[in-house]
Design an enzyme around this catalytic site. Structure first.
Site, short mmCIF file in Angstrom:
data_model
loop_
_atom_site.label_atom_id
_atom_site.label_comp_id
_atom_site.label_asym_id
_atom_site.label_seq_id
_atom_site.Cartn_x
_atom_site.Cartn_y
_atom_site.Cartn_z
N GLN A 9 120.48 -52.06 23.40
CA GLN A 9 120.95 -51.33 22.23
C GLN A 9 122.32 -51.93 21.90
OE1 GLN A 9 119.42 -47.02 22.04
NE2 GLN A 9 117.57 -47.43 22.68
N HIS A 73 121.51 -46.31 24.58
CA HIS A 73 122.53 -45.07 23.43
C HIS A 73 123.96 -45.47 23.57
CE1 HIS A 73 118.42 -42.18 24.81
NE2 HIS A 73 118.92 -43.14 23.79
N GLU A 166 118.02 -35.49 14.74
CA GLU A 166 118.70 -34.03 13.81
C GLU A 166 120.00 -34.61 12.95
OE1 GLU A 166 119.29 -31.46 17.96
OE2 GLU A 166 121.18 -32.14 17.25
N TYR A 176 126.92 -29.35 20.45
CA TYR A 176 125.96 -29.61 19.72
C TYR A 176 124.16 -29.31 20.61
CZ TYR A 176 128.47 -29.78 15.79
OH TYR A 176 129.03 -29.42 14.32
#
Length: 290
Positions: A9, A73, A166, A176
Site C-alpha cells: 500500500q 497502513h 469510521e 480515537y
C-alpha cells in the site's frame, strides 16, 4: 522526486498545495520512504519549477520512525489551512504497538506549521517522551482528511478491519480508540476487542459495518453543485460509489449513496475551478459534471 518505496500500500500517497501556491509554488506530498530497516510515511515540501518541470528546494518535513517491513497502513492524507498542515500515518500494521503509544509514530494524525516546524500549541508539545507533532491518536489507517475552515473543524475517515470503518471529527489531543475499542472484527472473523466504548476514547460520528473501504474526502463549497454545498463527499473502494454526508455542527445527520458502480474510488477533490474530480482505479481522473 525523492526515492519512493513502492511496497504494498506504500508509494506516492497524497499531494496538496500551499495556501499561497499562486505566489510561492510550494506543494506538499506524502510518500513511503525506505531505509535499511523497512519503510515509513514521510511528508515533503518542495517548490514546483514550472519552467523546467522540476521539484526544487525539496525539504522533508517529517518522517515517521519505527520502520516496518510490512507493506500496509501508511495512511496518508494531507489537509492544509492558512496556518497548519495536517497529515496522517496509519498504524503500519502494528496495531498493538503504535496507535496508543504517544512516544511512537503510526496510528496518528499530525500537525505542523507550514514551514515544517512544530506548533507549540500542539497537545503533547510539553509532554516528556511524546512525539510533539501528534495532534490526535488511536487511529488505524486514515485515508480521508479535510479541514472545514468556515467551521474551524478537521474531519477524517479511516479503515476498520472487517467492519468498523469510521468518520471522525478530529480534535486536539483526543484518543480515537484503535485497537482498544471498535465496531469491526479481524479479517478471519475473530474479535480483536470486546468493547465499543471506553472512557477517554472518542466515539465515531459514523461507522460502517460492513466496511465500505472509504478513500478520499472533500468538503463541497462550490456553487457549481448548490445541492451539495456544505456537505462532505467521499468514495467507497469496496462498493464503487460515492457517499454524501450531511453534517450539523459536530454530527453526521444523513448519508446518501451516489453514482452506483462508478468504480473503485481512490480520491475525491474539489478543484480550484469549482469542479469535483474523482480518481478511479483503471479509469484515471474523471470530472463530475453538475
Amino acid at each position: 522526486m525523492p526515492e519512493i518505496h513502492d511496497n504494498g500500500q506504500g508509494g506516492l500517497l497524497d499531494i496538496a498545495l500551499h495556501p499561497d501556491f499562486e505566489k510561492n509554488r510550494l506543494i506538499y506530498f506524502t510518500y513511503a520512504s525506505e531505509n535499511e530497516t523497512g519503510s515509513n510515511t514521510a511528508l515533503m515540501r518542495a517548490k514546483l519549477d514550472i519552467d523546467n518541470n522540476q521539484l526544487v528546494d525539496q525539504k522533508r518535513l517529517y518522517l515517521g520512525e519505527g520502520d516496518s517491513t510490512r507493506g500496509n497502513h501508511y495512511g496518508s492524507r494531507i489537509a492544509i489551512t492558512d496556518e497548519f498542515v495536517y497529515f496522517s500515518i496509519g498504524d503500519r500494521g502494528q496495531r498493538d504497538k503504535n496507535p496508543q503509544n504517544l512516544s511512537l509514530d503510526g496510528g496518528k494524525i499530525y500537525r505542523l506549521n507550514l514551514d515544517g516546524s512544530i506548533p507549540t500549541s500542539n497537545p503533547f508539545y510539553q509532554q516528556a517522551n511524546a512525539k510533539k507533532a501528534i495532534y490526535s491518536y488511536g487511529h488505524r489507517n486514515p485515508q480521508g482528511l479535510i479541514t472545514l475552515t468556515d467551521r474551524n473543524q478537521v474531519w477524517s475517515h479511516e479503515h476498520g478491519p472487517r467492519g468498523g470503518d469510521e468518520v471522525n471529527l478530529i480534535e486536539s489531543g483526543k484518543n480515537y480508540g484503535w485497537p482498544v475499542i471498535g465496531y469491526g472484527v479481524n479479517y478471519i472473523g475473530t474479535d480483536y476487542t470486546d468493547i465499543t466504548e471506553k472512557e477517554g476514547m472518542e466515539q465515531p460520528k459514523l461507522y460502517w459495518d460492513p466496511s465500505i473501504a472509504p478513500s478520499g474526502m472533500a468538503y463541497i463549497s462550490s456553487n457549481k453543485y448548490p445541492q451539495w454545498q456544505g456537505k462532505i463527499l467521499l468514495g467507497s473502494m469496496k462498493f464503487g460509489h460515492l457517499v454524501l454526508l450531511e453534517i450539523d455542527n459536530d454530527n453526521v445527520v444523513k448519508q446518501t449513496k451516489l453514482l452506483a458502480n462508478a468504480g473503485r474510488v481512490r480520491n475525491v477533490i474539489q478543484g480550484n475551478d469549482g469542479y469535483i474530480y474523482l480518481g478511479i482505479d483503471g479509469k484515471g481522473i474523471l470530472r463530475l459534471m453538475p
